[in-house]
Design a protein around this motif. Structure first.
Motif, PDB file in Angstrom:
ATOM      1  N   LEU A 106       0.832  -1.194   0.000  1.00 56.87           N
ATOM      2  CA  LEU A 106       0.000   0.000   0.000  1.00 56.87           C
ATOM      3  C   LEU A 106       0.870   1.249   0.000  1.00 56.87           C
ATOM      4  N   ASN A 107       0.661   2.102  -0.986  1.00 54.52           N
ATOM      5  CA  ASN A 107       1.244   3.433  -0.992  1.00 54.52           C
ATOM      6  C   ASN A 107       0.168   4.370  -0.458  1.00 54.52           C
ATOM      7  N   ARG A 108       0.309   4.758   0.801  1.00 53.93           N
ATOM      8  CA  ARG A 108      -0.757   5.497   1.472  1.00 53.93           C
ATOM      9  C   ARG A 108      -1.059   6.816   0.772  1.00 53.93           C
ATOM     10  N   TRP A 109      -0.017   7.549   0.394  1.00 51.09           N
ATOM     11  CA  TRP A 109      -0.226   8.866  -0.196  1.00 51.09           C
ATOM     12  C   TRP A 109      -0.977   8.772  -1.525  1.00 51.09           C
ATOM     13  N   ARG A 130       4.047  14.220  -9.216  1.00 52.02           N
ATOM     14  CA  ARG A 130       5.505  14.271  -9.235  1.00 52.02           C
ATOM     15  C   ARG A 130       6.132  12.886  -9.149  1.00 52.02           C
ATOM     16  N   ARG A 131       5.333  11.874  -8.797  1.00 53.33           N
ATOM     17  CA  ARG A 131       5.912  10.538  -8.574  1.00 53.33           C
ATOM     18  C   ARG A 131       5.335   9.458  -9.503  1.00 53.33           C
ATOM     19  N   PHE A 169       2.602   7.873 -17.999  1.00 53.99           N
ATOM     20  CA  PHE A 169       2.703   6.686 -18.859  1.00 53.99           C
ATOM     21  C   PHE A 169       2.166   5.454 -18.144  1.00 53.99           C
ATOM     22  N   ARG A 170       2.473   5.329 -16.843  1.00 58.92           N
ATOM     23  CA  ARG A 170       2.005   4.172 -16.075  1.00 58.92           C
ATOM     24  C   ARG A 170       0.496   4.235 -15.863  1.00 58.92           C
ATOM     25  N   MET A 171      -0.017   5.417 -15.571  1.00 58.23           N
ATOM     26  CA  MET A 171      -1.450   5.553 -15.328  1.00 58.23           C
ATOM     27  C   MET A 171      -2.249   5.330 -16.607  1.00 58.23           C
TER      28      MET A 171
END
Length: 415
Positions: free
Chosen positions: A222-225, A263-264, A268-270
């Motif tokens: 889990l990436n909380r942010w 910023r992270r 392309f990934r999304m």
């Protein structure tokens, strides 16, 4: 020209029924795209009419929620949610109820297909770790995702199409759909729990996972942010749809744009997680159906049926036809065909509930079903059409009966 349009239309919908065309390496999207290209290239649908045939608000809303779901997938939220469920000290029936509630709740806001795609592989590992038979839980995931997605006008593609085309109120639809959906979820739990009673545990050793498959030790973290960002945007949009009279498509596009400015997480990934094939399928079907409508044949067919006592503008014939067509050619093309006759005030909610709930009947009735079956198969767990129908058929009939009764009572009270 009419003969050409009808021929293309029949071939496209035959492809939708069969999942492709014989002797050609085409799936449903390929068949629809080929049909649309044939109509545009032959100038049966002139180029200046193409954009008038396509309903852009529906495409914008669908794309936007694909981006929001991509944010949550990359943030590991869906897998984390299933993992948390698996760690709860619950009995098998209680775990089933919790799974149904979570899957339905997420599917009401995000696409039911995306929810199943992200949750099914982790759910298999949760069940195997607890020595539980994964099959009832996997089938419950598919059924709950379909039923839960019927609760809102953003829960699945066909509801987005109905809501945007008929300009339905988000809040009013939610009021109509909430009770039949909640009752349908309770009935779904009761059917699955009743049919599985006493057979929750695995009777044999779980199959060994292929080396390329993720196991319980490699679940998404889990990436909380990133997850909080996605959930916050979805929550704000949901509230906006309820209380702000702005176009839903524009609000959703603004939310998707906000998430893409990261910023992270690279765009392309999304965008790589956006279901472009589904968007192409929508565009192609818009063009094919527009061409058929221009011939006047659908209106003539509806009038001819009315003279025989089958008025598709009336709620009961429309409900039955929606159920049948959704299982023949899938719910999105069925809804596109039936939208021109959705003239009664109850027609929008009726189409949304009947076409969505019909998807649980057979494996091919919903993409969510296929996703779950494929996830199980990759782990060596076989679910054939009989195994699915054992739960899917009673769930479909029960939830459709509840929806029909709720719509009838609503009409009586309004009258």
């Amino acid at each position: 020209m009419t003969f050409f349009v009808v021929t293309v239309f029949l071939l496209v919908y035959l492809g939708m029924l069969l999942g492709g065309l014989p002797f050609l390496q085409l799936d449903r999207t390929g068949v629809v795209l080929l049909g649309a290209i044939a109509l545009v290239a032959s100038e049966t649908v002139p180029m200046d009419q193409v954009w008038r045939a396509i309903h852009l608000p529906t495409l914008a809303l669908l794309f936007s929620f694909m981006v929001i779901s991509a944010q949550l997938r990359l943030g590991g939220f869906y897998g984390w949610a299933v993992g948390r469920l698996g760690r709860l000290d619950l009995s098998p029936p209680a775990l089933l109820g919790a799974l149904i509630a979570v899957a339905a709740g997420l599917s009401a806001v995000f696409s039911n297909d995306i929810v199943c795609l992200a949750m099914a592989p982790v759910l298999v590992e949760v069940c195997l770790d607890r020595r539980l038979d994964p099959i009832p839980y996997l089938l419950s995931l598919a059924c709950a995702a379909n039923v839960g997605s019927a609760a809102t006008l953003i829960g699945n593609p066909q509801n987005m199409l109905i809501g945007e085309t008929l300009a339905l109120s988000f809040a009013e639809y939610l009021l109509v759909a909430a009770i039949p959906v909640m009752l349908g979820l309770i009935v779904t739990w009761g059917i699955v729990a009743g049919l599985t009673r006493g057979r929750w545990q695995l009777r044999a050793s779980p199959p060994e996972p292929p080396t390329h498959e993720r196991t319980a030790e490699h679940w998404p973290t889990l990436n909380r942010w990133q997850s909080i960002k996605g959930l916050t945007v979805a929550t704000v949009l949901f509230a906006g749809f309820l209380f702000i009279p702005w176009p839903r498509a524009l609000m959703a596009l603004a939310g998707a744009a906000l998430l893409l400015t990261s910023r992270r997480l690279h765009s392309f990934r999304m965008l790589g997680l956006v279901d472009w094939q589904l968007l192409v399928l929508f565009i192609g079907l818009f063009i094919v159906n527009h061409a058929l409508q221009q011939t006047g044949l659908p209106a003539q067919a509806v009038a001819a049926l009315a003279t025989q006592g089958v008025d598709l503008h009336a709620p009961t014939p429309l409900f039955v036809t929606s159920f049948l067509l959704s299982n023949l050619v899938s719910n999105v093309p069925a809804v596109m065909l039936l939208l021109p006759v959705a003239t009664d005030p109850i027609s929008g909610p009726l189409l949304a509930l009947s076409s969505t709930l019909a998807g649980n009947l057979l494996i091919v009735g919903s993409i969510a079903n296929i996703i779950v079956i494929q996830a199980a198969d990759r782990r060596g767990i076989r679910i054939d059409w009989r195994g699915h129908a054992r739960i899917g058929v009673p769930v479909t009939l029960a939830t459709l009966a509840i929806a029909a009764l709720a719509l009838w009572l609503g009409q009586r009270l309004d009258g």
